[in-house]
Design an enzyme around this catalytic site. Sequence first.
Site, mmCIF file in Angstrom:
data_model
loop_
_atom_site.group_PDB
_atom_site.id
_atom_site.type_symbol
_atom_site.label_atom_id
_atom_site.label_comp_id
_atom_site.label_asym_id
_atom_site.label_seq_id
_atom_site.Cartn_x
_atom_site.Cartn_y
_atom_site.Cartn_z
ATOM 1 N N ARG A 110 14.858 -3.877 -4.648
ATOM 2 C CA ARG A 110 13.437 -3.685 -5.355
ATOM 3 C C ARG A 110 13.280 -3.698 -6.765
ATOM 4 O O ARG A 110 14.415 -3.376 -7.349
ATOM 5 C CB ARG A 110 12.791 -2.310 -4.752
ATOM 6 C CG ARG A 110 13.130 -1.871 -3.177
ATOM 7 C CD ARG A 110 12.122 -2.698 -2.361
ATOM 8 N NE ARG A 110 10.730 -2.724 -2.814
ATOM 9 C CZ ARG A 110 9.951 -1.725 -2.486
ATOM 10 N NH1 ARG A 110 10.292 -0.711 -1.623
ATOM 11 N NH2 ARG A 110 8.703 -1.464 -2.692
ATOM 12 N N PRO A 130 0.948 -1.270 0.263
ATOM 13 C CA PRO A 130 -0.116 -0.106 -0.017
ATOM 14 C C PRO A 130 0.834 1.378 0.005
ATOM 15 O O PRO A 130 1.768 1.481 0.711
ATOM 16 C CB PRO A 130 -0.786 0.029 1.296
ATOM 17 C CG PRO A 130 -0.812 -1.769 1.588
ATOM 18 C CD PRO A 130 0.516 -2.048 1.246
ATOM 19 N N GLU A 131 0.601 2.138 -1.158
ATOM 20 C CA GLU A 131 1.483 3.528 -1.065
ATOM 21 C C GLU A 131 0.393 4.530 -0.745
ATOM 22 O O GLU A 131 -0.897 4.279 -0.316
ATOM 23 C CB GLU A 131 1.940 3.452 -2.562
ATOM 24 C CG GLU A 131 2.856 2.238 -2.660
ATOM 25 C CD GLU A 131 3.575 2.435 -4.119
ATOM 26 O OE1 GLU A 131 3.779 3.657 -4.990
ATOM 27 O OE2 GLU A 131 4.032 1.346 -4.510
ATOM 28 N N ARG A 156 2.096 -11.124 6.095
ATOM 29 C CA ARG A 156 3.436 -11.320 6.438
ATOM 30 C C ARG A 156 3.960 -10.712 7.721
ATOM 31 O O ARG A 156 5.023 -10.506 7.706
ATOM 32 C CB ARG A 156 4.163 -10.744 4.981
ATOM 33 C CG ARG A 156 4.093 -11.456 4.092
ATOM 34 C CD ARG A 156 4.738 -11.080 2.843
ATOM 35 N NE ARG A 156 6.346 -10.926 2.918
ATOM 36 C CZ ARG A 156 7.033 -10.144 2.082
ATOM 37 N NH1 ARG A 156 6.322 -9.861 0.600
ATOM 38 N NH2 ARG A 156 8.308 -10.234 2.060
ATOM 39 N N LYS A 170 2.664 6.990 3.950
ATOM 40 C CA LYS A 170 1.870 5.635 3.839
ATOM 41 C C LYS A 170 1.418 5.381 5.267
ATOM 42 O O LYS A 170 0.871 4.239 5.320
ATOM 43 C CB LYS A 170 2.950 4.695 3.316
ATOM 44 C CG LYS A 170 3.630 4.932 2.100
ATOM 45 C CD LYS A 170 4.406 3.817 1.796
ATOM 46 C CE LYS A 170 5.108 4.098 0.656
ATOM 47 N NZ LYS A 170 6.264 3.022 0.356
#
Length: 266
Positions: free
Chosen positions: A256, A2-3, A108, A60
């Site tokens: 990334r 989620p950004e 997670r 965020k």
Amino acid sequence: MPELPEVETIRRSLEPRVLGRRFVRTEVFDPAAVLSPCDPLRLDRELRGRRVTELARRGKYLIFRLDGGSLVIHLRMTGVLLLDGGAEGCRVRFELDDGSRLLFCDRRRLGGLWLVEDESSVVGRLGPEPLEDSFTPELLGDILRGRRAPIKAVLLDQEAIAGLGNMYADEALFLSGVHPLRRACEVTPEELGRLHRAIRSVLEAGIRAQGASVETYRLPDGTPGGAQLLFKVAHRAGHPCPVCGAAIERVSIRNRGAYFCPRCQK
Ligand SMILES: [Zn+2]
């Protein structure tokens, strides 16, 4: 995952349901979700009776401002907030005074929450908000100046700009024609103007589409967002570039994945 657009979508969706409500009961199923300095065993007692006066977002982070302190939540990779519904990996359940239940689930277990008197102890070091009027091309130029790191890495630095993550940074770089591995300090003034416009337009489009459900992200009612359908390069390795038809490539930048068009992005 989620950004900014995903967290802003959650904020807008939850706001009418939580504003003015009081916390009546909090159950912590996973104490590791409650981050220092608060004690997971005391969260229920500390929150009980506190009223939500404002639901805010910074980068965020989702911020429940209370009549005394703030409850700050970071969803990290797989966190979701669900109203009256469950999901895999439920870590904390909040019950409000209208009987509704807000669940913080996180497969997670990388996200977490803080109950703090002063929210700046959590969000105080974040960079500027890219959708605010104060985020000008000049400010973006100041942020990039002197930074020899790849532009993609600087865009992901939350102390440089708050809220941009992997997906929207890739989209903004594609839209502005800038290669993710270019040194930030070598972006030309013309590219800088394009990048500034692109950052804002991809974030605004992401919010309009209610966020991107590439993995676990969901709105609080459990429905997926639609922003992933707008992506031109993010998570699209091997697909043709919508502008030139070349295959979208993926490189790893600081562990990334960065997706880009090898022909359109210089
Ligand atoms: Zn292309």
